[in-house]
Write a protein that holds these residues in place. Structure first.
Motif, PDB file in Angstrom:
ATOM      1  N   PRO A   1      31.114  34.773  38.531  1.00  0.00           N
ATOM      2  CA  PRO A   1      31.907  34.106  37.918  1.00  0.00           C
ATOM      3  C   PRO A   1      33.486  34.411  38.267  1.00  0.00           C
ATOM      4  O   PRO A   1      33.786  35.432  38.332  1.00  0.00           O
ATOM      5  N   ASP A   2      34.068  33.222  38.427  1.00  0.00           N
ATOM      6  CA  ASP A   2      35.630  33.394  38.849  1.00  0.00           C
ATOM      7  C   ASP A   2      36.474  32.410  38.012  1.00  0.00           C
ATOM      8  O   ASP A   2      35.944  31.162  38.092  1.00  0.00           O
ATOM      9  N   MET A   3      37.676  32.750  37.575  1.00  0.00           N
ATOM     10  CA  MET A   3      38.346  32.076  36.733  1.00  0.00           C
ATOM     11  C   MET A   3      39.800  32.159  36.830  1.00  0.00           C
ATOM     12  O   MET A   3      40.255  33.359  37.281  1.00  0.00           O
ATOM     13  N   ALA A   4      40.726  31.327  36.759  1.00  0.00           N
ATOM     14  CA  ALA A   4      42.107  31.460  36.446  1.00  0.00           C
ATOM     15  C   ALA A   4      42.579  31.189  35.066  1.00  0.00           C
ATOM     16  O   ALA A   4      42.211  30.093  34.643  1.00  0.00           O
ATOM     17  N   LEU A   5      43.586  32.021  34.655  1.00  0.00           N
ATOM     18  CA  LEU A   5      44.070  31.896  33.273  1.00  0.00           C
ATOM     19  C   LEU A   5      45.309  32.327  33.311  1.00  0.00           C
ATOM     20  O   LEU A   5      45.784  33.586  33.217  1.00  0.00           O
ATOM     21  N   ARG A   6      46.475  31.371  33.311  1.00  0.00           N
ATOM     22  CA  ARG A   6      47.903  31.859  33.197  1.00  0.00           C
ATOM     23  C   ARG A   6      48.054  32.720  32.002  1.00  0.00           C
ATOM     24  O   ARG A   6      47.680  32.353  31.059  1.00  0.00           O
ATOM     25  N   GLY A   7      48.968  33.665  32.345  1.00  0.00           N
ATOM     26  CA  GLY A   7      49.326  34.619  31.215  1.00  0.00           C
ATOM     27  C   GLY A   7      48.166  35.696  30.680  1.00  0.00           C
ATOM     28  O   GLY A   7      48.379  36.040  29.776  1.00  0.00           O
ATOM     29  N   VAL A   8      47.079  35.675  31.524  1.00  0.00           N
ATOM     30  CA  VAL A   8      45.813  36.331  31.175  1.00  0.00           C
ATOM     31  C   VAL A   8      46.280  37.745  30.536  1.00  0.00           C
ATOM     32  O   VAL A   8      45.800  38.082  29.677  1.00  0.00           O
ATOM     33  N   LEU A   9      47.283  38.521  31.104  1.00  0.00           N
ATOM     34  CA  LEU A   9      47.364  39.799  31.008  1.00  0.00           C
ATOM     35  C   LEU A   9      48.288  39.875  29.618  1.00  0.00           C
ATOM     36  O   LEU A   9      48.227  41.054  29.061  1.00  0.00           O
TER      37      LEU A   9
ATOM     38  N   GLN B   1      40.930  39.162  49.354  1.00  0.00           N
ATOM     39  CA  GLN B   1      39.760  39.805  49.782  1.00  0.00           C
ATOM     40  C   GLN B   1      39.278  40.396  48.578  1.00  0.00           C
ATOM     41  O   GLN B   1      40.156  41.161  47.773  1.00  0.00           O
ATOM     42  N   ILE B   2      37.969  40.530  48.020  1.00  0.00           N
ATOM     43  CA  ILE B   2      37.739  41.346  46.892  1.00  0.00           C
ATOM     44  C   ILE B   2      36.111  41.789  46.968  1.00  0.00           C
ATOM     45  O   ILE B   2      35.241  40.824  47.673  1.00  0.00           O
ATOM     46  N   PRO B   3      35.865  43.228  46.989  1.00  0.00           N
ATOM     47  CA  PRO B   3      34.408  43.361  47.265  1.00  0.00           C
ATOM     48  C   PRO B   3      33.820  42.856  46.021  1.00  0.00           C
ATOM     49  O   PRO B   3      34.050  42.371  45.076  1.00  0.00           O
ATOM     50  N   PRO B   4      32.190  43.258  45.903  1.00  0.00           N
ATOM     51  CA  PRO B   4      31.250  42.711  45.077  1.00  0.00           C
ATOM     52  C   PRO B   4      31.698  43.245  43.646  1.00  0.00           C
ATOM     53  O   PRO B   4      31.921  44.430  43.395  1.00  0.00           O
ATOM     54  N   VAL B   5      31.999  42.192  42.563  1.00  0.00           N
ATOM     55  CA  VAL B   5      32.503  42.705  41.193  1.00  0.00           C
ATOM     56  C   VAL B   5      31.783  41.727  40.312  1.00  0.00           C
ATOM     57  O   VAL B   5      31.031  40.910  40.829  1.00  0.00           O
ATOM     58  N   ALA B   6      31.648  42.230  39.164  1.00  0.00           N
ATOM     59  CA  ALA B   6      30.848  41.405  38.076  1.00  0.00           C
ATOM     60  C   ALA B   6      31.612  40.208  37.878  1.00  0.00           C
ATOM     61  O   ALA B   6      30.893  38.961  37.559  1.00  0.00           O
ATOM     62  N   ALA B   7      32.983  40.144  37.881  1.00  0.00           N
ATOM     63  CA  ALA B   7      33.756  38.586  37.598  1.00  0.00           C
ATOM     64  C   ALA B   7      35.175  38.843  37.875  1.00  0.00           C
ATOM     65  O   ALA B   7      35.505  40.191  37.969  1.00  0.00           O
ATOM     66  N   LEU B   8      35.808  37.760  38.333  1.00  0.00           N
ATOM     67  CA  LEU B   8      37.085  37.903  38.630  1.00  0.00           C
ATOM     68  C   LEU B   8      37.809  36.879  37.683  1.00  0.00           C
ATOM     69  O   LEU B   8      37.639  35.637  37.634  1.00  0.00           O
ATOM     70  N   ILE B   9      39.118  37.263  37.359  1.00  0.00           N
ATOM     71  CA  ILE B   9      39.919  36.541  36.519  1.00  0.00           C
ATOM     72  C   ILE B   9      41.474  36.676  36.903  1.00  0.00           C
ATOM     73  O   ILE B   9      41.856  37.999  37.105  1.00  0.00           O
ATOM     74  N   THR B  10      41.943  35.800  37.505  1.00  0.00           N
ATOM     75  CA  THR B  10      43.585  35.694  37.931  1.00  0.00           C
ATOM     76  C   THR B  10      44.294  35.028  37.103  1.00  0.00           C
ATOM     77  O   THR B  10      44.147  34.099  36.393  1.00  0.00           O
TER      78      THR B  10
END
Length: 667
Positions: free
Chosen positions: A246-254, A217-226
């Motif tokens: 906006p919500d996206m996944a990006l492997r190795g993002v960190l 779960q996640i409360p209201p945020v501006a965007a999520l990247i996993t």
């Protein structure tokens, strides 16, 4: 470079070349290829091709920026009398087809090059092998070209060829995906990095949250990247869609230097269907964007506290939503759809919840809590006071007569089966406020004791005041004082071998389809556990037969399908029935239903829930109008069409009468 155009120098302007007979270079590929937003995999390029079997297998690599569908190209140049319905049946499903129609795909993540057919194409295995070699011989690029089967029948056909052509499976393709757009859009916020689990209690509405893991779960945020790929219909993804976050996944993002360099800074993030963008932003631009996102006015949900007693789900009144909530009311409508199996059950209305709060002396305490400035401004204070309120709800005794009635009803109606007590508030499953996963459901054993019933009931009631539920309602400006909880009590479907979620619409483009996600029992299709990927199908429903495209196998089944072809067709039929029955009476923007289901050990589908769902299409995923050519281009095409017809006429005069008739009829 060869072209279908007349060899006239004054007509060689590349802007008017609609197709080539060969792809001789990457410059040719760039000229012809398109990157449409409706692809189910991001970072893809495509060139459509057409093989005309009535013209010595003449091949056309089509300018796919101009011609979104093979049909439009055929009607323009090869058969001006073609009709799209008969064309679709003849050219994708018949053995006596005139054309072989496919696409060459380039998946930039992984650098895969593939030849693919449409999901509903039934081309025979031997002709698939011929098509693959025929197209490969006309692509003079230094690439490793593979065949990618996209439907269950195509997968079996490819296996039957015994390795005669190289194949790329959907599993290998998915393993190479780096970027996954989940919810498209643009957001402004402060970039916050979470190397471990995301601390959901600390994030704020103006944060762009970046984490390695997918949160439950996640409360209201501006965007999520996993950093992990997401199940497209998991609760966190559905919540993001509901908020237009906006919500996206990006492997190795960190590990990306460009991301780490922006940590703590105000950024603008764009999640698009083919790629993403992130850059430093100004405060003025961000404040304007934030002001436009949150609802401007408060909403007070309807709450009838006068209706009492226990109500059979299958017999609920048409206006039952006002006293049992949307989830229970929609279950009542599901129970009345012929051919749909549901758990049915019965409902305890809002009035019992309100009476419990009054008896515990909590109604006035809730008002004081909501008016407390510290509660409103401090997340830690909210967390503490909400926890204290839930504790008071779960420790106060349930009214004895109600407990007796529930105990008798459960023993009489469930016949020794476990039961599930499901939340049904007036602040979830609404159009514009999905509320997926905000509240709790509780399972009780067969033949439960009064104490077990009381504990489960109070747990569901108390979940109105979970912090995640409060924060979500608060962001949407829902009046907390008017929120009430009904409880839908049903037999627990404990013999399920798989569960799933489906959308009765196409989230990728405005073409009729259903999107189905399924996972084996014991895992979750709506949660977020590691890198688990569900079995995903996009089933086109606009034609005479359903056309399934396999987007991914379950990551837990080692490539084995969860749903058979027959089951996939049966589920699709049920989803369309639900779509028609439950959307026909609605007024508003919902254009699909979000449906949860279980598949039992007897291979029977049980529909657990259905709620309205709004698919919002970005510009590059909207239905594209047929392209209109300019005057000069229309003149050029007319000249070329006449030349093509003349060439075909000369050729057919040298053929036998049967071939002459066939070619002239299609020229």
């Amino acid at each position: 470079m060869s072209s279908v155009r007349l060899k006239l120098p004054r007509l060689r302007n590349r802007r008017f070349v609609d197709s080539l007979q060969r792809v001789e270079s990457f410059a040719d590929w760039a000229e012809l290829s398109a990157r449409p937003g409706h692809h189910t995999v991001a970072r893809t390029e495509t060139v459509k091709f057409l093989i005309d079997l009535a013209d010595d297998a003449r091949t056309y690599f089509i300018d796919s920026k101009k011609w979104e569908l093979h049909f439009y190209f055929v009607r323009q140049f090869l058969d001006t009398r073609a009709l799209i319905g008969p064309f679709h049946v003849q050219e994708y499903t018949r053995s006596d087809r005139r054309f072989v129609l496919g696409s060459v795909m380039h998946y930039l993540d992984g650098d895969h090059w593939t030849i693919e057919l449409a999901g509903g194409d039934t081309l025979e295995p031997q002709r698939v092998a011929w098509m693959f070699n025929h197209v490969r011989a006309r692509m003079h690029l230094p690439i490793n070209l593979l065949f990618r089967p996209v439907s269950p029948s195509q997968i079996e056909n490819a296996k039957s060829l015994g390795g005669r052509i190289p194949v790329l499976s959907s599993d290998l393709l998915n393993a190479s995906i780096a970027y996954q757009p989940v919810v498209l859009g643009t957001a402004f916020g402060y970039l916050r990095l979470f190397p471990g689990a995301i601390d959901v209690a600390s994030v704020r509405p103006n944060d762009v949250v970046v984490g390695n893991q997918v949160p439950e779960q996640i409360p209201p945020v501006a965007a999520l990247i996993t950093g992990q790929l997401q199940a497209p219909l998991a609760h966190v993804a559905v919540l993001s869609r509901n908020r237009n976050t906006p919500d996206m996944a990006l492997r190795g993002v960190l590990e990306l230097p460009a991301i780490r360099a922006l940590e703590g800074r105000l950024v603008k993030l764009t999640v698009a269907s083919q790629d993403y963008g992130i850059e430093a932003a100004t405060v003025s631009d961000a404040e304007a964007a934030w002001a436009s996102i949150r609802p401007a006015v408060s909403f007070r949900p309807e709450c009838d506290l006068l209706t009492t007693g226990l109500h059979e789900a299958a017999s609920l009144a048409a206006d039952a939503e006002r006293y049992v909530g949307a989830k229970a009311a929609q279950m009542g409508r599901l129970c009345q759809i012929e051919g749909i199996s549901t758990p049915q059950g019965f409902v305890l209305p809002f009035s019992a919840y309100a009476a419990h709060l009054d008896a515990a002396g909590l109604t006035s305490e809730i008002g004081a809590m909501l008016d407390n400035p510290d509660f409103r401004s401090d997340g830690a204070v909210r967390q503490e006071q909400l926890a204290r309120l839930r504790s008071a709800i779960t420790t106060h005794p349930v009214e004895p007569n109600l407990l007796v009635a529930l105990h008798e009803k459960l023993h009489a109606s469930l016949l020794g089966k476990p039961a599930i007590l499901r939340s049904s508030t007036n602040a979830e499953d609404l159009e514009g406020f999905n509320g997926a996963g905000l509240y709790e459901s509780t399972v009780i054993p067969a033949d439960p004791t009064p104490n077990q019933i009381a504990d489960a009931l109070r747990s569901v009631w108390a979940s109105v005041w979970l912090q995640r539920a409060f924060e979500e309602r608060d962001w949407f400006r829902i009046d907390h004082r008017s929120v009430a909880m009904a409880v839908l009590i049903q037999p627990f479907v404990d013999e399920a071998v798989a569960t799933g979620v489906a959308i009765t619409g196409n989230p990728f483009r405005q073409v009729a389809a259903v999107f189905i996600n399924t996972q084996v029992s014991g895992a979750t299709v709506t949660g977020a556990l590691g890198n688990e990927i569900p079995e995903q199908y996009l089933v086109a429903t606009w034609g005479a037969v359903y056309e399934p495209e396999l987007l991914s196998h379950s990551s837990l089944t080692r490539g084995a399908p969860i749903l058979s072809g027959t089951e996939l067709r049966e589920l699709t039929s049920q989803l369309l029935c639900i779509h028609t029955s439950m959307l026909s009476t609605r007024v508003g923007e919902a254009n699909a239903m979000d449906v949860e289901f279980a598949l039992t050990a007897q291979r029977r589908f049980v529909i657990l829930q259905a709620r309205p769902y709004t698919i919002v299409y970005s510009l590059d995923r909207s239905r594209l109008p047929e392209r209109k050519a300019g005057l000069l281009e229309r003149v050029v095409r007319r000249v070329h069409r006449i030349a093509l017809q003349s060439r075909l006429a000369r050729r057919t005069r040298a053929s036998d009468l049967r071939v002459v008739s066939s070619v002239q009829g299609s020229a």
